[in-house]
Enzyme design. Structure first.
Site, PDB file in Angstrom:
ATOM      1  N   HIS A  17       0.822  -1.211   0.000  1.00 17.22           N
ATOM      2  CA  HIS A  17       0.000   0.000   0.000  1.00 17.22           C
ATOM      3  C   HIS A  17       0.856   1.260   0.000  1.00 17.22           C
ATOM      4  O   HIS A  17       1.983   1.263   0.498  1.00 17.22           O
ATOM      5  CB  HIS A  17      -0.899   0.021   1.250  1.00 17.22           C
ATOM      6  CG  HIS A  17      -2.193  -0.689   1.067  1.00 17.22           C
ATOM      7  ND1 HIS A  17      -3.406  -0.148   1.430  1.00 17.22           N
ATOM      8  CD2 HIS A  17      -2.483  -1.913   0.560  1.00 17.22           C
ATOM      9  CE1 HIS A  17      -4.377  -0.999   1.157  1.00 17.22           C
ATOM     10  NE2 HIS A  17      -3.839  -2.080   0.632  1.00 17.22           N
ATOM     11  N   GLU A  46      -6.527  -0.598  -5.887  1.00 16.99           N
ATOM     12  CA  GLU A  46      -7.519   0.297  -5.286  1.00 16.99           C
ATOM     13  C   GLU A  46      -7.113   1.737  -5.574  1.00 16.99           C
ATOM     14  O   GLU A  46      -5.926   2.076  -5.574  1.00 16.99           O
ATOM     15  CB  GLU A  46      -7.601   0.106  -3.756  1.00 16.99           C
ATOM     16  CG  GLU A  46      -7.807  -1.303  -3.294  1.00 16.99           C
ATOM     17  CD  GLU A  46      -6.491  -1.975  -2.922  1.00 16.99           C
ATOM     18  OE1 GLU A  46      -5.468  -1.271  -2.728  1.00 16.99           O
ATOM     19  OE2 GLU A  46      -6.479  -3.204  -2.866  1.00 16.99           O
TER      20      GLU A  46
END
Length: 308
Positions: free
Chosen positions: A38, A107
């Site tokens: 991330h 995402e």
């Protein structure tokens, strides 16, 4: 027998702590480990997002047995697939064959940072398929030139390739991604114990391949403290994946989950120290056909009691 893994969750701990945690997971006897990749945490309360590939390189040197894996890397926006191929090959060499490359369509939370926009879901899957094609071509050795719908590769070659190439996993959430995974992947990744996902994967070529799930848990001898911590840091997980993949930042996740109650989180995440509750949470994955389940212990400062 389902294998039980450990998650190095980069959203909730710094890089040195993550390496210490996976060393502890190896010592505790976990069958494998996975690492999130991330640029942002889901919520401000998690508080971290170090570069996963540096953490993986350090983990490869600090451990000797436990398998390592990205869960998952998006090879389409923040990273070019040719660079992902180089990183994965290097990790396989550093870990002496213990690395698996988990890939997904990503995402908005993490991919927006490069400023190229966030494509529609069907475009993201097209990009993922083309990225897997490029990575496999580079894994095959020699020079690669590719001019596709989404990516260009100009005279690229991996100069350090392992004898045993990293297996490639693809994350799935619906029929189209299952079809892609069945055709192109060596294993499948899912975060929900849905047997229909695995059935679709098998129907498109996935029969007999590893099937890896993930389950958040919140171990604490004080159950109320565990529930509070799970709510503070993991209430984002109760949202549906099509929504989670679109939200652009931590403020959006905070707003989207402002009405989620602690008891709502405790209904989906086992909290406390009742081992039977943890076993029952894993059981649906086993019954659905998963061969491996990676546990996520919620709370970066609460890993060692869990591992002990």
């Amino acid at each position: 027998m389902v294998q039980i893994g450990y998650t190095m969750m980069t959203e909730q701990a710094g890089p040195r702590a993550l390496v210490e945690h996976v060393v502890g997971a190896e010592r505790a006897g976990f069958d494998f480990s996975v690492t999130s990749d991330h640029y942002f945490p889901w919520l401000d309360s998690q508080g971290h997002a170090p570069y996963a590939w540096s953490v993986l390189g350090a983990a490869a040197q600090a451990t000797s047995r436990i398998p390592l894996m990205t869960y998952v890397t998006c090879p389409t926006t923040r990273y070019h697939p040719a660079v992902v191929a180089q990183k994965a090959a290097t990790m396989q060499l550093l870990s002496e064959g213990r690395f698996r490359l988990g890939l997904g369509s990503g995402e908005n939370l993490n991919e927006h940072v490069v400023g190229s926009g966030w494509p529609a879901a069907h475009i993201r899957l097209e990009m993922l398929e083309e990225a897997v094609e490029i990575i496999r071509a580079l894994f095959a050795g020699g020079y690669v030139n590719h001019h596709g719908a989404h990516f260009d590769v100009e005279s690229a070659k991996l100069w350090d390739l392992p004898d045993r190439l990293p297996p490639i996993g693809v994350a799935v959430s619906g029929e189209r991604s299952c079809e892609l995974a069945g055709r192109t992947a060596d294993l499948v990744i899912a975060t929900e114990p849905k047997g229909e996902l695995l059935a679709d994967f098998d129907r498109h070529g996935g029969t007999g391949k590893p099937k890896i799930g993930q389950l958040p848990v919140c171990y604490d001898t004080d159950r109320d403290a565990a529930v509070a911590r799970a709510h503070e840091q993991f209430r984002w997980s109760v949202g549906p994946w099509p929504v989670n993949s679109e939200l652009p930042g931590t403020a959006a996740f905070a707003g989207a989950t402002q009405f989620v109650r602690p008891e709502d989180v405790a209904e989906t995440i086992p909290c406390g120290d009742d081992v039977d509750a943890f076993v029952e949470a894993v059981r649906p994955y086993a019954e659905a056909g998963f061969t491996e389940v990676a546990l996520v212990q919620i709370g970066g400062d609460h890993q060692l009691p869990f591992l002990d």
